[in-house]
Write an enzyme that holds these catalytic residues in place. Structure first.
Site, PDB file in Angstrom:
ATOM      1  N   SER A 184       1.385   1.754  -2.008  1.00 14.11           N
ATOM      2  CA  SER A 184       2.765   2.245  -1.933  1.00 14.11           C
ATOM      3  C   SER A 184       3.481   1.651  -0.726  1.00 14.11           C
ATOM      4  O   SER A 184       4.619   1.175  -0.833  1.00 14.11           O
ATOM      5  CB  SER A 184       2.780   3.771  -1.845  1.00 14.11           C
ATOM      6  OG  SER A 184       2.138   4.345  -2.954  1.00 14.11           O
ATOM      7  N   TYR A 185       2.823   1.677   0.416  1.00 17.41           N
ATOM      8  CA  TYR A 185       3.391   1.121   1.637  1.00 17.41           C
ATOM      9  C   TYR A 185       3.721  -0.364   1.459  1.00 17.41           C
ATOM     10  O   TYR A 185       4.814  -0.822   1.820  1.00 17.41           O
ATOM     11  CB  TYR A 185       2.400   1.309   2.780  1.00 17.41           C
ATOM     12  CG  TYR A 185       2.781   0.615   4.072  1.00 17.41           C
ATOM     13  CD1 TYR A 185       3.724   1.162   4.926  1.00 17.41           C
ATOM     14  CD2 TYR A 185       2.175  -0.593   4.433  1.00 17.41           C
ATOM     15  CE1 TYR A 185       4.069   0.541   6.117  1.00 17.41           C
ATOM     16  CE2 TYR A 185       2.513  -1.225   5.613  1.00 17.41           C
ATOM     17  CZ  TYR A 185       3.461  -0.665   6.458  1.00 17.41           C
ATOM     18  OH  TYR A 185       3.799  -1.299   7.614  1.00 17.41           O
TER      19      TYR A 185
END
Length: 251
Positions: free
Chosen positions: A155-156
């Site tokens: 996600s990051y």
């Protein structure tokens, strides 16, 4: 007189880690520095004090990111203490959660994108009316968007991939105003964000050191010095670039 004397800079997430190092370096170079923070007022005040103790000028700006109206709130606080901007450093961010695809919840996904991607987008959008011609926009990305894959940070990494596209597109858009836009991409850096898995873990520290041909873990000043170059007139012919700041980790 420093190379940035007479200029005003805003560093989001400027109270700790890489952001603090950037704020202090820009202050030493002569800029008036707005140190943004979300919740840690004490850390922001410490950063402002450190800049002033070194002979610089700074003030704190509070705005929680990742919530509705965050960009407008930030600029309202900034406008109360400064008139116009020359350097915008979009540094604030979170790694959200360390989970591979199967473990990412919709709520956590939305949260990390709200802080890492949506906030800098609209902070920059609203900041353009304040950013003077010939100014600088510097975005903090990550080496995880180029050639390094970390499933637990999917996600990051995706949020920063969007920032990379934002950087190159904005550079083309703002070029006619003489504004340069670049991204700095750190690797592993010894900050509070990484403290939980890096500090006090000899195996993790050794493995992280071996990623770089230079044989060590990155320090906040390694990143801040690159940002200082991009903020200065020396970088006037550099725009739209993604600059690896990871000690050659991608070699």
């Amino acid at each position: 007189m420093g190379v940035l004397t007479g200029r005003t800079a805003l560093v989001t997430g400027g109270s700790r880690g890489i952001g603090r190092a950037i704020a202090e370096r820009l202050g030493r170079d002569g800029a008036l520095v707005a140190v943004h923070y979300g919740r840690d007022e004490a850390a922001a005040k410490e950063t402002v004090a450190a800049i002033e103790d070194a002979g610089g000028q700074a003030f704190a700006v509070q705005a929680e990111l990742g919530v509705p109206g965050d960009a407008a709130a930030l600029w309202s606080a900034f406008d109360a203490q400064a008139d116009g901007l020359d350097i915008l450093v979009n540094n604030a961010g979170t790694d959200g959660l360390r989970e591979p695809l199967a473990g990412v919840t919709e709520e956590a996904f939305d949260r990390v994108f709200a802080i890492n991607t949506k906030a800098p987008f609209f902070i920059t959008q609203l900041g353009l009316e304040r950013l003077r011609d010939g100014g600088r926009v510097i975005n903090v990305s990550t080496v995880l968007t180029r050639g390094v894959a970390a499933p637990e940070l999917i996600s990051y990494s995706m949020t920063k991939g969007a920032i990379d596209v934002f950087t190159s597109t904005l550079a083309k858009d703002l070029g006619p105003r003489g504004i340069t836009v670049n991204a700095v991409a750190p690797g592993v850096v010894d900050t509070d964000m990484n403290a939980g898995w890096l500090r006090g873990n000899p195996e993790a520290w050794q493995a992280s050191s071996e990623i770089s041909p230079l044989g060590r873990v990155g320090e906040p000043r390694d990143i801040s010095d690159i940002v200082a170059f991009l903020a200065s007139d020396d970088s006037r012919w550099v725009t739209g670039q993604w600059i690896e700041a990871a000690g050659g980790a991608l070699l």
